[in-house]
Enzyme design. Structure first.
Site, PDB file in Angstrom:
ATOM      1  N   LYS A  34       0.829  -1.198   0.000  1.00 51.85           N
ATOM      2  CA  LYS A  34       0.000   0.000   0.000  1.00 51.85           C
ATOM      3  C   LYS A  34       0.862   1.247   0.000  1.00 51.85           C
ATOM      4  O   LYS A  34       1.732   1.425   0.859  1.00 51.85           O
ATOM      5  CB  LYS A  34      -0.911   0.040   1.233  1.00 51.85           C
ATOM      6  CG  LYS A  34      -1.866   1.241   1.189  1.00 51.85           C
ATOM      7  CD  LYS A  34      -2.656   1.424   2.454  1.00 51.85           C
ATOM      8  CE  LYS A  34      -2.184   2.672   3.168  1.00 51.85           C
ATOM      9  NZ  LYS A  34      -3.153   3.205   4.124  1.00 51.85           N
ATOM     10  N   ASP A  61      -3.613   4.254  -1.984  1.00 54.45           N
ATOM     11  CA  ASP A  61      -4.631   4.744  -1.045  1.00 54.45           C
ATOM     12  C   ASP A  61      -4.572   6.267  -0.957  1.00 54.45           C
ATOM     13  O   ASP A  61      -4.078   6.816   0.028  1.00 54.45           O
ATOM     14  CB  ASP A  61      -4.408   4.088   0.324  1.00 54.45           C
ATOM     15  CG  ASP A  61      -5.504   4.432   1.320  1.00 54.45           C
ATOM     16  OD1 ASP A  61      -6.601   4.841   0.889  1.00 54.45           O
ATOM     17  OD2 ASP A  61      -5.262   4.291   2.535  1.00 54.45           O
ATOM     18  N   LEU A  62      -5.098   6.931  -1.987  1.00 53.15           N
ATOM     19  CA  LEU A  62      -5.077   8.400  -1.992  1.00 53.15           C
ATOM     20  C   LEU A  62      -6.464   8.982  -1.719  1.00 53.15           C
ATOM     21  O   LEU A  62      -6.635  10.195  -1.650  1.00 53.15           O
ATOM     22  CB  LEU A  62      -4.525   8.925  -3.332  1.00 53.15           C
ATOM     23  CG  LEU A  62      -3.086   8.490  -3.650  1.00 53.15           C
ATOM     24  CD1 LEU A  62      -2.632   9.069  -4.992  1.00 53.15           C
ATOM     25  CD2 LEU A  62      -2.121   8.897  -2.550  1.00 53.15           C
ATOM     26  N   LYS A  63      -7.446   8.118  -1.560  1.00 50.21           N
ATOM     27  CA  LYS A  63      -8.808   8.529  -1.160  1.00 50.21           C
ATOM     28  C   LYS A  63      -9.293   9.747  -1.950  1.00 50.21           C
ATOM     29  O   LYS A  63      -9.574  10.809  -1.392  1.00 50.21           O
ATOM     30  CB  LYS A  63      -8.874   8.820   0.343  1.00 50.21           C
ATOM     31  CG  LYS A  63      -8.503   7.621   1.214  1.00 50.21           C
ATOM     32  CD  LYS A  63      -8.679   7.935   2.693  1.00 50.21           C
ATOM     33  CE  LYS A  63      -8.358   6.760   3.588  1.00 50.21           C
ATOM     34  NZ  LYS A  63      -6.936   6.408   3.646  1.00 50.21           N
ATOM     35  N   HIS A  65     -11.424  12.493  -3.618  1.00 53.24           N
ATOM     36  CA  HIS A  65     -12.695  13.135  -3.243  1.00 53.24           C
ATOM     37  C   HIS A  65     -12.686  14.521  -3.867  1.00 53.24           C
ATOM     38  O   HIS A  65     -12.075  15.448  -3.346  1.00 53.24           O
ATOM     39  CB  HIS A  65     -12.790  13.229  -1.708  1.00 53.24           C
ATOM     40  CG  HIS A  65     -14.131  13.697  -1.226  1.00 53.24           C
ATOM     41  ND1 HIS A  65     -14.411  13.819   0.111  1.00 53.24           N
ATOM     42  CD2 HIS A  65     -15.248  14.062  -1.876  1.00 53.24           C
ATOM     43  CE1 HIS A  65     -15.667  14.247   0.245  1.00 53.24           C
ATOM     44  NE2 HIS A  65     -16.182  14.402  -0.954  1.00 53.24           N
ATOM     45  N   ASP A  66     -13.347  14.653  -5.006  1.00 51.56           N
ATOM     46  CA  ASP A  66     -13.304  15.931  -5.733  1.00 51.56           C
ATOM     47  C   ASP A  66     -14.503  15.946  -6.673  1.00 51.56           C
ATOM     48  O   ASP A  66     -15.336  15.035  -6.633  1.00 51.56           O
ATOM     49  CB  ASP A  66     -11.968  16.016  -6.501  1.00 51.56           C
ATOM     50  CG  ASP A  66     -11.514  17.450  -6.734  1.00 51.56           C
ATOM     51  OD1 ASP A  66     -12.377  18.323  -6.974  1.00 51.56           O
ATOM     52  OD2 ASP A  66     -10.302  17.698  -6.693  1.00 51.56           O
ATOM     53  N   ILE A  67     -14.582  16.951  -7.538  1.00 50.41           N
ATOM     54  CA  ILE A  67     -15.679  16.945  -8.510  1.00 50.41           C
ATOM     55  C   ILE A  67     -15.482  15.748  -9.449  1.00 50.41           C
ATOM     56  O   ILE A  67     -14.352  15.290  -9.653  1.00 50.41           O
ATOM     57  CB  ILE A  67     -15.764  18.278  -9.299  1.00 50.41           C
ATOM     58  CG1 ILE A  67     -14.449  18.547 -10.051  1.00 50.41           C
ATOM     59  CG2 ILE A  67     -16.114  19.440  -8.379  1.00 50.41           C
ATOM     60  CD1 ILE A  67     -14.550  19.679 -11.052  1.00 50.41           C
ATOM     61  N   THR A 125     -12.281   6.171  10.232  1.00 50.16           N
ATOM     62  CA  THR A 125     -12.431   5.636  11.598  1.00 50.16           C
ATOM     63  C   THR A 125     -12.096   6.690  12.649  1.00 50.16           C
ATOM     64  O   THR A 125     -12.428   6.537  13.821  1.00 50.16           O
ATOM     65  CB  THR A 125     -11.538   4.398  11.818  1.00 50.16           C
ATOM     66  OG1 THR A 125     -10.208   4.731  11.424  1.00 50.16           O
ATOM     67  CG2 THR A 125     -12.027   3.218  11.018  1.00 50.16           C
ATOM     68  N   ARG A 216       2.321  -1.131  10.736  1.00 54.61           N
ATOM     69  CA  ARG A 216       3.342  -1.171  11.796  1.00 54.61           C
ATOM     70  C   ARG A 216       3.636  -2.532  12.422  1.00 54.61           C
ATOM     71  O   ARG A 216       4.789  -2.800  12.739  1.00 54.61           O
ATOM     72  CB  ARG A 216       3.009  -0.124  12.862  1.00 54.61           C
ATOM     73  CG  ARG A 216       3.233   1.291  12.342  1.00 54.61           C
ATOM     74  CD  ARG A 216       2.512   2.320  13.144  1.00 54.61           C
ATOM     75  NE  ARG A 216       1.055   2.164  12.998  1.00 54.61           N
ATOM     76  CZ  ARG A 216       0.165   2.891  13.648  1.00 54.61           C
ATOM     77  NH1 ARG A 216       0.563   3.819  14.480  1.00 54.61           N
ATOM     78  NH2 ARG A 216      -1.123   2.696  13.455  1.00 54.61           N
TER      79      ARG A 216
HETATM   80  O1  C5P Z   1      -1.958   0.569  12.097  1.00 58.32           O
HETATM   81  P1  C5P Z   1      -1.254   0.077  10.861  1.00 58.32           P
HETATM   82  O2  C5P Z   1       0.151   0.614  10.741  1.00 58.32           O
HETATM   83  O3  C5P Z   1      -1.326  -1.417  10.674  1.00 58.32           O
HETATM   84  O4  C5P Z   1      -2.102   0.719   9.689  1.00 58.32           O
HETATM   85  C1  C5P Z   1      -1.969   0.284   8.373  1.00 58.32           C
HETATM   86  C2  C5P Z   1      -2.807   1.147   7.455  1.00 58.32           C
HETATM   87  O5  C5P Z   1      -4.160   1.043   7.761  1.00 58.32           O
HETATM   88  C3  C5P Z   1      -2.447   2.627   7.547  1.00 58.32           C
HETATM   89  O6  C5P Z   1      -1.804   2.951   6.337  1.00 58.32           O
HETATM   90  C4  C5P Z   1      -3.748   3.376   7.696  1.00 58.32           C
HETATM   91  O7  C5P Z   1      -3.983   4.219   6.592  1.00 58.32           O
HETATM   92  C5  C5P Z   1      -4.798   2.297   7.703  1.00 58.32           C
HETATM   93  N1  C5P Z   1      -5.683   2.426   8.867  1.00 58.32           N
HETATM   94  C6  C5P Z   1      -6.982   2.815   8.678  1.00 58.32           C
HETATM   95  N2  C5P Z   1      -7.846   2.894   9.727  1.00 58.32           N
HETATM   96  C7  C5P Z   1      -7.440   2.591  10.961  1.00 58.32           C
HETATM   97  C8  C5P Z   1      -6.113   2.183  11.185  1.00 58.32           C
HETATM   98  C9  C5P Z   1      -5.255   2.105  10.099  1.00 58.32           C
HETATM   99  O8  C5P Z   1      -7.377   3.071   7.546  1.00 58.32           O
HETATM  100  N3  C5P Z   1      -8.303   2.668  11.960  1.00 58.32           N
END
Ligand code: C5P
Length: 240
Positions: A34, A61-63, A65-67, A125, A216
């Site tokens: 990712k 994963d750039l999410k 969100h635009d027009i 989240t 992580r």
């Molecule tokens: O916590 P960890 O390092 O495993 O997170 C991995 C990926 O999951 C991160 O790149 C983060 O963008 C995403 N993440 C998320 N929502 C969470 C925790 C992590 O989208 N609650």
């Protein structure tokens, strides 16, 4: 899909060198890497190309969100890069999502490349009921998630990003084959029972996740390869 194919390692690192080392070491252990806003802002599309050229799959994963016009254009570029999976915000609305879907279909038809899959983000989240109310959303996070997931499904996207808390409900309320990508995973030996928002790899798979995004617990481990192998073993126990 094998357990390895379902493991997406999040390269949330601050330098290209760190990303390179992780990719080289983990390429045979993980199914996808990712690239998120941090690494992409640092290294850009050339890094994404290099990761793909080396024989790996990328989850961008750039999410978006635009027009609709902007998101359609960005989705076209992402599809041309050969990204396997990428994110857009469901709250951008039906028209925005449909235009993203149309863009990737057009690129794959024209270029004959494998079609990138699109997953929608519902509610971050980090947003609780109070944070949603602040921006004028007065339904609960769970209700907002459910509504946006159905909107994404009807707009034709391939799936959604769902926290472990939302995965089971999402699985039971969406069509077969609708992808669920789940972050917030902690391997069983490090999982904290008090952290309700995290789940073990096995629990997330049992709840219906197709892909697990793990950062992580692997990238900050003393031995990332051993950490990834142990997670894959835990996943294999569920998915066979
Ligand atoms: O916590 P960890 O390092 O495993 O997170 C991995 C990926 O999951 C991160 O790149 C983060 O963008 C995403 N993440 C998320 N929502 C969470 C925790 C992590 O989208 N609650």
């Amino acid at each position: 899909m094998s357990a390895k194919d379902k493991l997406i390692v999040a390269l949330d690192v601050q330098t290209i060198d760190e990303a390179d080392v992780l990719i080289r070491n983990l390429k045979d252990v993980a199914g996808m890497f990712k690239v998120g806003s941090q690494l992409f802002t640092l290294a850009g599309p050339r890094l994404v190309e290099a990761i793909i050229k080396a024989g790996n799959k990328v989850f961008l994963d750039l999410k978006f969100h635009d027009i609709p016009h902007q998101v359609a254009g960005a989705s076209r570029v992402v599809a041309e890069l050969g990204v396997s999976l990428f994110t857009i915000h469901a709250s951008g609305g039906t028209e925005m999502m449909k235009r993203a879907v149309d863009s990737v279909a057009e690129v794959s038809e024209r270029a004959g490349v494998e079609r990138s899959q699109i997953v929608a983000v519902s509610v971050l989240t980090s947003m609780d009921a109070a944070a949603l109310a602040e921006i004028g959303v007065n339904t609960s996070p769970a209700e907002s998630v459910a509504k946006l997931v159905k909107l994404a499904e009807s707009a034709g996207v391939d799936g959604v990003v769902a926290s472990p808390r939302e995965a089971a409900t999402t699985r039971s309320t969406t069509r077969e084959g609708f992808l669920i990508v789940t972050p917030g995973i902690r391997p069983s030996e490090t999982a904290n029972e008090d952290q309700k928002r995290v789940a073990t790899p096995a629990a997330a798979l049992r709840d219906g996740a197709d892909y697990l995004v793990i950062g992580r617990p692997i990238t900050s481990a003393a031995d990332p390869v051993a950490a990834a192998n142990s997670i894959v073993a835990e996943m294999e126990a569920v998915s066979g």
